[in-house]
Scaffold this active site. Structure first.
Site, PDB file in Angstrom:
ATOM      1  N   HIS A  88      73.719  18.184  67.590  1.00  0.00           N
ATOM      2  CA  HIS A  88      74.573  18.948  67.285  1.00  0.00           C
ATOM      3  C   HIS A  88      75.834  19.232  68.092  1.00  0.00           C
ATOM      4  O   HIS A  88      75.471  18.841  69.201  1.00  0.00           O
ATOM      5  CB  HIS A  88      73.301  20.480  67.030  1.00  0.00           C
ATOM      6  CG  HIS A  88      73.707  21.071  65.495  1.00  0.00           C
ATOM      7  ND1 HIS A  88      73.551  20.610  64.023  1.00  0.00           N
ATOM      8  CD2 HIS A  88      74.331  21.856  65.504  1.00  0.00           C
ATOM      9  CE1 HIS A  88      74.162  21.517  63.447  1.00  0.00           C
ATOM     10  NE2 HIS A  88      74.787  21.873  64.068  1.00  0.00           N
ATOM     11  N   ASP A 113      69.442  31.059  56.498  1.00  0.00           N
ATOM     12  CA  ASP A 113      71.278  30.336  57.628  1.00  0.00           C
ATOM     13  C   ASP A 113      71.871  29.856  56.786  1.00  0.00           C
ATOM     14  O   ASP A 113      72.999  30.262  57.064  1.00  0.00           O
ATOM     15  CB  ASP A 113      70.850  28.881  58.747  1.00  0.00           C
ATOM     16  CG  ASP A 113      72.162  28.533  59.520  1.00  0.00           C
ATOM     17  OD1 ASP A 113      72.560  29.573  60.002  1.00  0.00           O
ATOM     18  OD2 ASP A 113      72.305  27.521  59.073  1.00  0.00           O
ATOM     19  N   ARG A 168      79.392  34.427  57.777  1.00  0.00           N
ATOM     20  CA  ARG A 168      79.888  34.144  59.284  1.00  0.00           C
ATOM     21  C   ARG A 168      81.369  33.812  59.295  1.00  0.00           C
ATOM     22  O   ARG A 168      82.106  34.109  59.525  1.00  0.00           O
ATOM     23  CB  ARG A 168      79.094  33.507  60.320  1.00  0.00           C
ATOM     24  CG  ARG A 168      77.705  34.109  60.715  1.00  0.00           C
ATOM     25  CD  ARG A 168      77.322  33.818  61.782  1.00  0.00           C
ATOM     26  NE  ARG A 168      78.084  32.875  62.460  1.00  0.00           N
ATOM     27  CZ  ARG A 168      76.974  31.556  63.118  1.00  0.00           C
ATOM     28  NH1 ARG A 168      76.765  30.628  62.625  1.00  0.00           N
ATOM     29  NH2 ARG A 168      77.528  31.310  64.116  1.00  0.00           N
ATOM     30  N   SER A 195      71.554  29.968  64.712  1.00  0.00           N
ATOM     31  CA  SER A 195      71.826  29.059  63.514  1.00  0.00           C
ATOM     32  C   SER A 195      71.840  27.611  63.814  1.00  0.00           C
ATOM     33  O   SER A 195      70.578  27.150  63.011  1.00  0.00           O
ATOM     34  CB  SER A 195      73.230  29.405  63.207  1.00  0.00           C
ATOM     35  OG  SER A 195      73.622  28.207  62.374  1.00  0.00           O
ATOM     36  N   LYS A 212      67.567  25.521  62.509  1.00  0.00           N
ATOM     37  CA  LYS A 212      67.269  24.560  61.778  1.00  0.00           C
ATOM     38  C   LYS A 212      66.757  23.268  62.599  1.00  0.00           C
ATOM     39  O   LYS A 212      66.169  22.347  62.004  1.00  0.00           O
ATOM     40  CB  LYS A 212      69.037  24.485  61.386  1.00  0.00           C
ATOM     41  CG  LYS A 212      69.656  24.850  60.300  1.00  0.00           C
ATOM     42  CD  LYS A 212      70.852  24.198  60.424  1.00  0.00           C
ATOM     43  CE  LYS A 212      71.757  24.222  60.536  1.00  0.00           C
ATOM     44  NZ  LYS A 212      72.957  25.223  60.950  1.00  0.00           N
TER      45      LYS A 212
HETATM   46  N1  IUR Z   1      76.660  24.747  63.889  1.00  0.00           N
HETATM   47  C1  IUR Z   1      75.643  25.509  63.064  1.00  0.00           C
HETATM   48  O1  IUR Z   1      74.722  24.474  63.001  1.00  0.00           O
HETATM   49  N2  IUR Z   1      75.702  26.831  63.175  1.00  0.00           N
HETATM   50  C2  IUR Z   1      76.570  27.738  63.831  1.00  0.00           C
HETATM   51  O2  IUR Z   1      76.647  28.630  64.571  1.00  0.00           O
HETATM   52  C3  IUR Z   1      77.814  25.937  64.653  1.00  0.00           C
HETATM   53  C4  IUR Z   1      77.730  25.595  64.800  1.00  0.00           C
HETATM   54  I1  IUR Z   1      79.859  27.131  65.987  1.00  0.00           I
END
Ligand code: IUR
Length: 453
Positions: A90, A169, A176, A191, A195
């Site tokens: 990620h 989320d 946000r 966040s 996930k």
């Molecule tokens: N990717 C995400 O899944 N959440 C976030 O808060 C951010 C990037 I910055």
């Protein structure tokens, strides 16, 4: 609908956080449940997000928020024979960051299972899902059973969050963006890791970006975020590591959804730009090493380079496209050696090239300035759910550290409005820094690996 859960009302909890207090696990549970069930008003959620942004959270609160968010929906369980194989990457968000597109199939070609849940663009940064939606037929919403089937048959898929996975989320991510509370260490940690926890991963690598075009501008605050992500990920039982990478100039030569898909495909055909290849091999090699599939980081990196060069990652990408709804002839054509990508993805109506006003060395290219111009031209959203223009984009025609002549074209903008305004022209020209000497941006992007602990 009640405005209270347990002992405290939501205004009490907001006040507590606003005044720098700590929330208990029960209060965080009530907050997340209220977000999920829409029993808290959006104004209250926004106020709580701002209080968290301003006062932060102690590590126990961040862990509790992450766990509660992860448990707000379904958690994937995989067949036992996949134990140790389920991995993902990620990114905290960048400009021109198309790394996930070649990386997921490259990992699948190395024998991993990659159930990648990605997002749409956030603020100025591009989103993997937006890029993939430039491809006709590509379907980001896949039921859990279908995700399992694609992982069984292909080895990777890239999907969006559904109602079922981390629903809290979905709400918080959108709010946000709307309340200027994206850049918060506990909120980003919760966040991302919620996930990834719901994906039932064995190993995770997070690409934490720092620099002008990242949410975190300096290395120290990015390092603190990386450590938070690594700590919380490991506490949830995911073997989690992080890579710190520079995010000043755009990654590769393309920025914008359609043009980035073309560049990702070129990379899968072994013709990617050096900095993109470096990020993919570093992140993928790290994952292969962390999950025990490679004996060393270097052999992991070599394995990823090989599948990018020998076409195995490209084959996986083609299979993933077909499994996610792209008609087979389109997927085949996009993945063939010589193809006109714009035959399948709509080109913008106009292209405008800007030329250098000076000569010298290309010292810097401001990724943030370019992203903001493209946003104004329709490539990004100002409100959740707003349609975007996938065809808007930019192609860099020069390289950092190389010579440029006065009058030489340096960027090509793809746009649908008839002309670029003088203001946009001037914003773009300011993004190019020409001078003498060497560029300090032309070296490696990856600066540090943060190990799982
Ligand atoms: N990717 C995400 O899944 N959440 C976030 O808060 C951010 C990037 I910055």
């Amino acid at each position: 609908m009640s405005n209270t859960e347990g002992a405290h009302s939501f205004p009490d909890m907001i006040r507590q956080k606003r005044d720098g207090g700590q929330l208990s696990t029960e209060e965080i549970h009530a907050f997340v449940q209220g977000v999920k069930s829409a029993t808290i008003q959006e104004s209250q959620i926004g106020a709580m997000l701002m209080a968290i942004w301003q006062k932060g959270m102690v590590p126990e609160e961040t862990l509790a928020l992450t766990q509660e968010m992860m448990m707000s929906g379904e958690v994937f369980h995989w067949p036992e024979e996949w134990a140790g194989l389920v991995v993902d990457k990620h990114s905290t968000g960048g400009v021109g960051d198309k790394v996930s597109l070649p990386l997921a199939p490259a990992l699948a070609a190395c024998g991993c299972k990659v159930p990648m849940i990605s997002g749409h663009g956030l603020a100025h940064t591009g989103g993997t899902l937006d890029k993939l939606e430039s491809i006709p037929g590509f379907t980001i919403n896949q039921p859990v059973e279908q995700v399992k089937q694609i992982l069984q048959d292909v080895g990777c898929c890239i999907v969006g969050q559904t109602e079922a996975i981390v629903p809290a989320d979905r709400v918080l991510y959108t709010l946000r963006d709307a309340t200027a509370t994206v850049e918060s260490l506990p909120l980003i940690t919760a966040s991302i890791i919620s996930k990834k926890g719901a994906e039932g991963l064995n190993a995770l690598v997070v690409d934490v970006k720092f620099g002008r075009a990242a949410f975190y501008k300096d290395l120290n605050s990015a390092r603190a975020l990386a450590k938070s992500l690594v700590t919380v990920g490991n506490r949830l039982g995911i073997n989690t590591g992080a890579v710190l990478s520079r995010m000043d100039a755009p990654i590769g030569r393309c920025v914008g959804n359609t043009v980035e898909v073309s560049e990702a495909l070129e990379c899968l055909k072994g013709r990617g730009p050096d900095d993109l290849n470096e990020l993919i091999t570093s992140l993928g090699g790290y994952l292969l090493w962390m999950s025990g599939r490679s004996a060393t980081l270097e052999s992991g990196q070599n394995a990823i380079s090989n599948v990018l060069r020998n076409g195995m990652a490209l084959q996986k990408f083609q299979a993933m496209l077909e499994a996610q709804g792209v008609p087979a002839p389109v997927a085949r054509s996009l993945c063939s050696d010589q193809t006109d990508y714009f035959q399948h993805m709509r080109p913008a109506n106009y292209q405008t090239e800007l030329t250098a006003s000076d000569e010298g060395t290309v010292l810097d290219i401001d990724g943030m300035a370019i992203a903001l111009v493209l946003h104004k031209l329709g490539a990004g959203r100002s409100k959740a759910g707003q349609p975007i223009n996938h065809s808007v984009g930019a192609e860099l025609l020069i390289d950092l550290g190389k010579k440029i002549k006065k009058g030489q074209p340096w960027i090509r903008i793809h746009h649908d409005c008839t002309t670029l305004s003088p203001q946009l022209h001037s914003d773009l020209q300011k993004a190019l820094l020409i001078g003498s000497g060497d560029s300090d941006q032309a070296s490696s992007r990856v600066t540090e690996f943060i190990l799982p602990h």
